[in-house]
Design a protein around this motif. Structure first.
Motif, PDB file in Angstrom:
ATOM      1  N   LYS A 125       0.822  -1.203   0.000  1.00 56.31           N
ATOM      2  CA  LYS A 125       0.000   0.000   0.000  1.00 56.31           C
ATOM      3  C   LYS A 125       0.860   1.259   0.000  1.00 56.31           C
ATOM      4  N   LEU A 126       1.955   1.238   0.767  1.00 54.30           N
ATOM      5  CA  LEU A 126       2.815   2.417   0.818  1.00 54.30           C
ATOM      6  C   LEU A 126       3.516   2.664  -0.519  1.00 54.30           C
ATOM      7  N   VAL A 127       3.924   1.583  -1.182  1.00 52.85           N
ATOM      8  CA  VAL A 127       4.554   1.752  -2.500  1.00 52.85           C
ATOM      9  C   VAL A 127       3.550   2.307  -3.502  1.00 52.85           C
ATOM     10  N   GLY A 128       2.268   1.935  -3.350  1.00 54.22           N
ATOM     11  CA  GLY A 128       1.241   2.437  -4.257  1.00 54.22           C
ATOM     12  C   GLY A 128       0.872   3.886  -4.043  1.00 54.22           C
ATOM     13  N   GLY A 129       1.434   4.549  -3.023  1.00 50.30           N
ATOM     14  CA  GLY A 129       1.174   5.969  -2.813  1.00 50.30           C
ATOM     15  C   GLY A 129       0.083   6.269  -1.810  1.00 50.30           C
ATOM     16  N   LEU A 151      11.092   4.138  -0.716  1.00 46.66           N
ATOM     17  CA  LEU A 151      10.301   5.180  -1.372  1.00 46.66           C
ATOM     18  C   LEU A 151      11.228   6.282  -1.873  1.00 46.66           C
ATOM     19  N   GLU A 152      10.640   7.292  -2.494  1.00 45.77           N
ATOM     20  CA  GLU A 152      11.445   8.384  -3.056  1.00 45.77           C
ATOM     21  C   GLU A 152      12.145   9.170  -1.960  1.00 45.77           C
ATOM     22  N   GLN A 153      11.464   9.411  -0.846  1.00 49.70           N
ATOM     23  CA  GLN A 153      12.068  10.219   0.217  1.00 49.70           C
ATOM     24  C   GLN A 153      13.034   9.426   1.074  1.00 49.70           C
ATOM     25  N   GLY A 154      13.064   8.111   0.948  1.00 50.54           N
ATOM     26  CA  GLY A 154      13.968   7.290   1.740  1.00 50.54           C
ATOM     27  C   GLY A 154      13.345   5.934   2.033  1.00 50.54           C
ATOM     28  N   ILE A 155      13.942   5.239   2.962  1.00 47.33           N
ATOM     29  CA  ILE A 155      13.486   3.906   3.338  1.00 47.33           C
ATOM     30  C   ILE A 155      12.636   3.997   4.596  1.00 47.33           C
ATOM     31  N   LEU A 156      11.455   3.371   4.565  1.00 46.08           N
ATOM     32  CA  LEU A 156      10.574   3.307   5.718  1.00 46.08           C
ATOM     33  C   LEU A 156      10.645   1.916   6.330  1.00 46.08           C
ATOM     34  N   GLY A 157      10.660   1.872   7.644  1.00 46.86           N
ATOM     35  CA  GLY A 157      10.619   0.596   8.352  1.00 46.86           C
ATOM     36  C   GLY A 157       9.211   0.299   8.830  1.00 46.86           C
ATOM     37  N   VAL A 158       8.772  -0.935   8.666  1.00 41.26           N
ATOM     38  CA  VAL A 158       7.419  -1.360   9.033  1.00 41.26           C
ATOM     39  C   VAL A 158       7.534  -2.534   9.994  1.00 41.26           C
ATOM     40  N   GLY A 189      -5.379  -8.344  19.777  1.00 37.64           N
ATOM     41  CA  GLY A 189      -4.820  -7.003  19.702  1.00 37.64           C
ATOM     42  C   GLY A 189      -3.767  -6.932  18.621  1.00 37.64           C
ATOM     43  N   CYS A 190      -3.405  -5.738  18.226  1.00 35.66           N
ATOM     44  CA  CYS A 190      -2.386  -5.565  17.186  1.00 35.66           C
ATOM     45  C   CYS A 190      -1.695  -4.218  17.391  1.00 35.66           C
ATOM     46  N   GLU A 191      -0.510  -4.140  16.812  1.00 30.68           N
ATOM     47  CA  GLU A 191       0.275  -2.906  16.863  1.00 30.68           C
ATOM     48  C   GLU A 191       1.041  -2.773  15.558  1.00 30.68           C
ATOM     49  N   VAL A 192       0.930  -1.623  14.920  1.00 32.46           N
ATOM     50  CA  VAL A 192       1.621  -1.327  13.666  1.00 32.46           C
ATOM     51  C   VAL A 192       2.502  -0.108  13.901  1.00 32.46           C
ATOM     52  N   ARG A 193       3.786  -0.236  13.588  1.00 34.36           N
ATOM     53  CA  ARG A 193       4.738   0.870  13.780  1.00 34.36           C
ATOM     54  C   ARG A 193       5.450   1.149  12.464  1.00 34.36           C
ATOM     55  N   VAL A 194       5.458   2.406  12.057  1.00 35.41           N
ATOM     56  CA  VAL A 194       6.119   2.846  10.835  1.00 35.41           C
ATOM     57  C   VAL A 194       7.092   3.946  11.208  1.00 35.41           C
ATOM     58  N   SER A 195       8.336   3.850  10.729  1.00 38.09           N
ATOM     59  CA  SER A 195       9.353   4.846  11.073  1.00 38.09           C
ATOM     60  C   SER A 195      10.109   5.241   9.809  1.00 38.09           C
ATOM     61  N   GLY A 196      10.540   6.489   9.785  1.00 38.26           N
ATOM     62  CA  GLY A 196      11.283   7.009   8.642  1.00 38.26           C
ATOM     63  C   GLY A 196      10.790   8.411   8.291  1.00 38.26           C
ATOM     64  N   LYS A 197      11.100   8.852   7.080  1.00 37.08           N
ATOM     65  CA  LYS A 197      10.647  10.157   6.592  1.00 37.08           C
ATOM     66  C   LYS A 197       9.215  10.007   6.083  1.00 37.08           C
ATOM     67  N   LEU A 198       8.267  10.177   6.996  1.00 38.48           N
ATOM     68  CA  LEU A 198       6.871   9.930   6.648  1.00 38.48           C
ATOM     69  C   LEU A 198       6.272  11.072   5.842  1.00 38.48           C
ATOM     70  N   ARG A 199       6.448  12.313   6.315  1.00 40.62           N
ATOM     71  CA  ARG A 199       5.846  13.454   5.617  1.00 40.62           C
ATOM     72  C   ARG A 199       6.893  14.476   5.188  1.00 40.62           C
ATOM     73  N   GLY A 200       7.704  14.927   6.137  1.00 45.66           N
ATOM     74  CA  GLY A 200       8.705  15.943   5.805  1.00 45.66           C
ATOM     75  C   GLY A 200      10.095  15.341   5.751  1.00 45.66           C
TER      76      GLY A 200
END
Length: 273
Positions: free
Chosen positions: A119-123, A188-195, A144-155
């Motif tokens: 989904k993130l690669v699709g924009g 992604l274009e702005q960098g690598i995101l960790g999931v 229960g569940c937990e999702v963590r995303v780190s990196g250059k998310l917006r800026g």
């Protein structure tokens, strides 16, 4: 240095202590898992299971699209078998690959991490993608569940975002047994995101080994049974193995002896004067 061959394929003359064998098994599993993750990225790869039987090693691949793993007339799975056999020095006809479809992909952390990366690669925006994954996991019966995303998310400044729902334990032995984890990276274009995705499994049916994992701090209080009238002849006394503590059986009271009715007094005959 350890041999690149799997311990089950080594000659019987080679003696390996238990510590080296455990390390070699772990290295083999980690390398095989990494290879299948890279090769079956688009087929919804969700883990593997090793089963060693006399004369053969079976590798079961869990995925959401098993037909794509098999390929046209089984061509692709035979190609994967040949690559693994050559890489780990398996003998001819001693390794077999099987494809198993996931019963509930909503409870597979690996499958959901791959879905989030797609989904993130699709924009798709990060918040919308993460909330969609969390909702899908909880709708499939997870505790229960937990999702963590780190990196250059917006800026340009890197940060981490965490999304939680339901009941999630963090410490103790149940945290190791009842929670599945998966980590992925997406470029992604702005960098690598960790999931990172964590899912707390609901019951024993969803665990790979089928065991019933119970939390030590969860107590279930059962409703008391309804009172039943018990007749004296059905009452049983528990017997103790030590005769000194045995509960004596109740002794029935003797029945009262019947009392005879008093004889009537004789009536005197009237006297005549």
């Amino acid at each position: 240095p350890f041999s690149t061959a799997h311990p089950t394929t080594m000659s019987a003359a080679i003696v390996m202590n238990k510590k080296r064998k455990f390390i070699a098994d772990g290295v083999f599993f980690a390398e095989l898992n990494e290879f299948l993750e890279h090769e079956l990225n688009n087929e919804g790869y969700a883990g593997l299971e090793l089963r060693v039987i006399p004369g053969r090693t079976e590798i079961t691949i869990r995925a959401t699209r098993t037909q794509a793993i098999l390929g046209d007339k089984g061509h692709r799975i035979r190609e994967l078998t040949a690559v693994i056999q050559k890489r780990f020095n398996f003998q001819e006809n001693t390794i077999r690959l099987l494809a198993e479809k996931l019963n509930n992909r909503g409870l597979s952390a690996t499958a959901q991490a791959e879905s989030l990366c797609y989904k993130l690669v699709g924009g798709l925006p990060v918040r919308r993608a993460c909330y969609g994954v969390v909702r899908f996991i909880m709708d499939n019966g997870a505790k229960g569940c937990e999702v963590r995303v780190s990196g250059k998310l917006r800026g340009l400044r890197a940060k981490a975002m965490k999304f939680r729902d339901g009941y999630m334990i963090k410490s103790g032995q149940p945290a190791k047994e009842m929670i599945t984890r998966a980590s992925r990276s997406v470029d992604l274009e702005q960098g690598i995101l960790g999931v990172c995705v964590k899912i707390m499994l609901p019951s024993r049916k969803e665990h790979p080994d089928g065991k019933d994992y119970l939390q030590p701090d969860v107590v279930t209080v059962l409703e008391p049974k309804a009172d039943e009238s018990i007749s004296p002849d059905k009452v049983k006394f528990a017997s103790h193995p030590n005769p000194a503590y045995a509960v004596p059986a109740p002794v029935a009271a003797p029945a009262p002896a019947p009392v005879a009715a008093p004889a009537p007094a004789p009536v005197a005959a009237p006297q005549q004067f």
